[in-house]
Design a protein around this motif. Sequence first.
Motif, PDB file in Angstrom:
ATOM      1  N   ASP A  48       0.987  -1.258  -0.029  1.00  0.00           N
ATOM      2  CA  ASP A  48       0.077   0.044  -0.071  1.00  0.00           C
ATOM      3  C   ASP A  48       0.888   1.120  -0.001  1.00  0.00           C
ATOM      4  N   TYR A  49       1.893   1.296   0.920  1.00  0.00           N
ATOM      5  CA  TYR A  49       2.844   2.369   0.871  1.00  0.00           C
ATOM      6  C   TYR A  49       3.728   2.456  -0.476  1.00  0.00           C
ATOM      7  N   LEU A  50       4.091   1.513  -1.177  1.00  0.00           N
ATOM      8  CA  LEU A  50       4.603   1.591  -2.419  1.00  0.00           C
ATOM      9  C   LEU A  50       3.887   1.821  -3.678  1.00  0.00           C
ATOM     10  N   THR A  51       2.594   1.440  -3.525  1.00  0.00           N
ATOM     11  CA  THR A  51       1.508   1.683  -4.721  1.00  0.00           C
ATOM     12  C   THR A  51       1.920   3.010  -5.358  1.00  0.00           C
ATOM     13  N   PRO A  52       1.886   3.977  -4.859  1.00  0.00           N
ATOM     14  CA  PRO A  52       1.564   5.505  -5.464  1.00  0.00           C
ATOM     15  C   PRO A  52       3.039   5.948  -5.953  1.00  0.00           C
ATOM     16  N   LEU A  53       4.181   5.249  -5.736  1.00  0.00           N
ATOM     17  CA  LEU A  53       5.464   5.378  -6.543  1.00  0.00           C
ATOM     18  C   LEU A  53       5.296   5.519  -7.772  1.00  0.00           C
ATOM     19  N   SER A  54       6.237   6.568  -8.397  1.00  0.00           N
ATOM     20  CA  SER A  54       6.347   6.800  -9.813  1.00  0.00           C
ATOM     21  C   SER A  54       7.002   5.556 -10.661  1.00  0.00           C
ATOM     22  N   ASP A  55       7.012   5.622 -11.708  1.00  0.00           N
ATOM     23  CA  ASP A  55       7.722   4.874 -12.486  1.00  0.00           C
ATOM     24  C   ASP A  55       9.039   5.156 -12.861  1.00  0.00           C
ATOM     25  N   ALA A  56       9.619   6.029 -12.176  1.00  0.00           N
ATOM     26  CA  ALA A  56      10.933   6.490 -12.154  1.00  0.00           C
ATOM     27  C   ALA A  56      12.017   5.431 -11.805  1.00  0.00           C
ATOM     28  N   GLU A  57      12.966   5.412 -12.146  1.00  0.00           N
ATOM     29  CA  GLU A  57      14.014   4.172 -11.979  1.00  0.00           C
ATOM     30  C   GLU A  57      14.236   4.338 -10.486  1.00  0.00           C
ATOM     31  N   GLN A  58      14.541   5.352 -10.048  1.00  0.00           N
ATOM     32  CA  GLN A  58      14.931   5.471  -8.442  1.00  0.00           C
ATOM     33  C   GLN A  58      13.847   4.955  -7.621  1.00  0.00           C
ATOM     34  N   ASP A  59      12.478   5.290  -7.955  1.00  0.00           N
ATOM     35  CA  ASP A  59      11.524   4.823  -7.190  1.00  0.00           C
ATOM     36  C   ASP A  59      11.252   3.272  -7.306  1.00  0.00           C
ATOM     37  N   GLN A  60      11.377   2.995  -8.369  1.00  0.00           N
ATOM     38  CA  GLN A  60      11.434   1.559  -8.672  1.00  0.00           C
ATOM     39  C   GLN A  60      12.415   0.760  -8.128  1.00  0.00           C
ATOM     40  N   ASP A  61      13.767   1.259  -7.934  1.00  0.00           N
ATOM     41  CA  ASP A  61      14.668   0.607  -7.429  1.00  0.00           C
ATOM     42  C   ASP A  61      14.411   0.623  -5.814  1.00  0.00           C
ATOM     43  N   PHE A  62      13.932   1.685  -5.316  1.00  0.00           N
ATOM     44  CA  PHE A  62      13.642   1.708  -3.790  1.00  0.00           C
ATOM     45  C   PHE A  62      12.437   0.534  -3.618  1.00  0.00           C
ATOM     46  N   ALA A  63      11.701   0.631  -4.394  1.00  0.00           N
ATOM     47  CA  ALA A  63      10.313  -0.255  -4.109  1.00  0.00           C
ATOM     48  C   ALA A  63      10.995  -1.802  -4.019  1.00  0.00           C
ATOM     49  N   ALA A  64      11.660  -2.028  -4.886  1.00  0.00           N
ATOM     50  CA  ALA A  64      12.300  -3.467  -5.320  1.00  0.00           C
ATOM     51  C   ALA A  64      13.283  -3.851  -3.927  1.00  0.00           C
ATOM     52  N   ARG A  65      13.952  -2.971  -3.539  1.00  0.00           N
ATOM     53  CA  ARG A  65      14.681  -3.046  -2.126  1.00  0.00           C
ATOM     54  C   ARG A  65      13.717  -3.120  -1.022  1.00  0.00           C
ATOM     55  N   VAL A  66      12.878  -2.337  -0.913  1.00  0.00           N
ATOM     56  CA  VAL A  66      11.886  -2.540   0.183  1.00  0.00           C
ATOM     57  C   VAL A  66      11.187  -3.938   0.148  1.00  0.00           C
ATOM     58  N   ARG A  67      10.719  -4.213  -1.011  1.00  0.00           N
ATOM     59  CA  ARG A  67       9.861  -5.606  -1.087  1.00  0.00           C
ATOM     60  C   ARG A  67      10.970  -6.844  -0.912  1.00  0.00           C
ATOM     61  N   ALA A  68      12.041  -6.709  -1.340  1.00  0.00           N
ATOM     62  CA  ALA A  68      13.223  -7.717  -0.945  1.00  0.00           C
ATOM     63  C   ALA A  68      13.486  -7.770   0.748  1.00  0.00           C
ATOM     64  N   ASN A  69      13.474  -6.918   1.180  1.00  0.00           N
ATOM     65  CA  ASN A  69      13.719  -6.502   2.731  1.00  0.00           C
ATOM     66  C   ASN A  69      12.562  -6.994   3.463  1.00  0.00           C
ATOM     67  N   ILE A  70      11.427  -6.725   3.098  1.00  0.00           N
ATOM     68  CA  ILE A  70      10.376  -7.138   3.916  1.00  0.00           C
ATOM     69  C   ILE A  70      10.197  -8.584   3.905  1.00  0.00           C
ATOM     70  N   HIS A  71      10.365  -8.996   2.801  1.00  0.00           N
ATOM     71  CA  HIS A  71      10.085 -10.689   2.611  1.00  0.00           C
ATOM     72  C   HIS A  71      11.306 -11.349   3.260  1.00  0.00           C
ATOM     73  N   HIS A  72      12.666 -10.806   3.380  1.00  0.00           N
ATOM     74  CA  HIS A  72      13.765 -11.298   4.087  1.00  0.00           C
ATOM     75  C   HIS A  72      13.251 -11.383   5.427  1.00  0.00           C
ATOM     76  N   ILE A  73      12.645 -10.203   6.111  1.00  0.00           N
ATOM     77  CA  ILE A  73      12.310 -10.117   7.494  1.00  0.00           C
ATOM     78  C   ILE A  73      11.065 -11.070   7.806  1.00  0.00           C
ATOM     79  N   VAL A  74      10.119 -11.109   7.015  1.00  0.00           N
ATOM     80  CA  VAL A  74       9.010 -12.110   7.399  1.00  0.00           C
ATOM     81  C   VAL A  74       9.480 -13.642   6.813  1.00  0.00           C
ATOM     82  N   GLY A  75      10.505 -13.793   6.217  1.00  0.00           N
ATOM     83  CA  GLY A  75      10.826 -15.091   5.959  1.00  0.00           C
ATOM     84  C   GLY A  75      10.114 -15.689   4.815  1.00  0.00           C
ATOM     85  N   SER A  76       9.593 -14.887   3.637  1.00  0.00           N
ATOM     86  CA  SER A  76       8.889 -15.590   2.592  1.00  0.00           C
ATOM     87  C   SER A  76       9.996 -15.695   1.619  1.00  0.00           C
TER      88      SER A  76
END
Length: 82
Positions: A48-76
């Motif tokens: 929900d937090y990441l959804t409004p981010l733009s398609d800009a490369e920096q935003d998409q890199d940030f989103a990918a890193r957030v997703r990877a980190n949250i999945h690492h934390i929850v163990g998925s």
Amino acid sequence: MENEVNDKFGVASGAKKKAIYATLQALVAHAMTTDPTFSDRLVSSVEDYLTPLSDAEQDQDFAARVRANIHHIVGSPGSEAV
């Protein structure tokens, strides 16, 4: 913290990050034992937090890193922390 002042080898930041990750993983694991939907709700709130981010490369890199980190934390599976 005192160990950051005397950080002869420049490892204080990495050590702090690992300690924070380990703590979060333990807290999430504990929460998931009492609430099986906890990790799904946590991942959903991140999405929900990441959804409004733009398609800009920096935003998409940030989103990918957030997703990877949250999945690492929850163990998925499927994502390695970055």
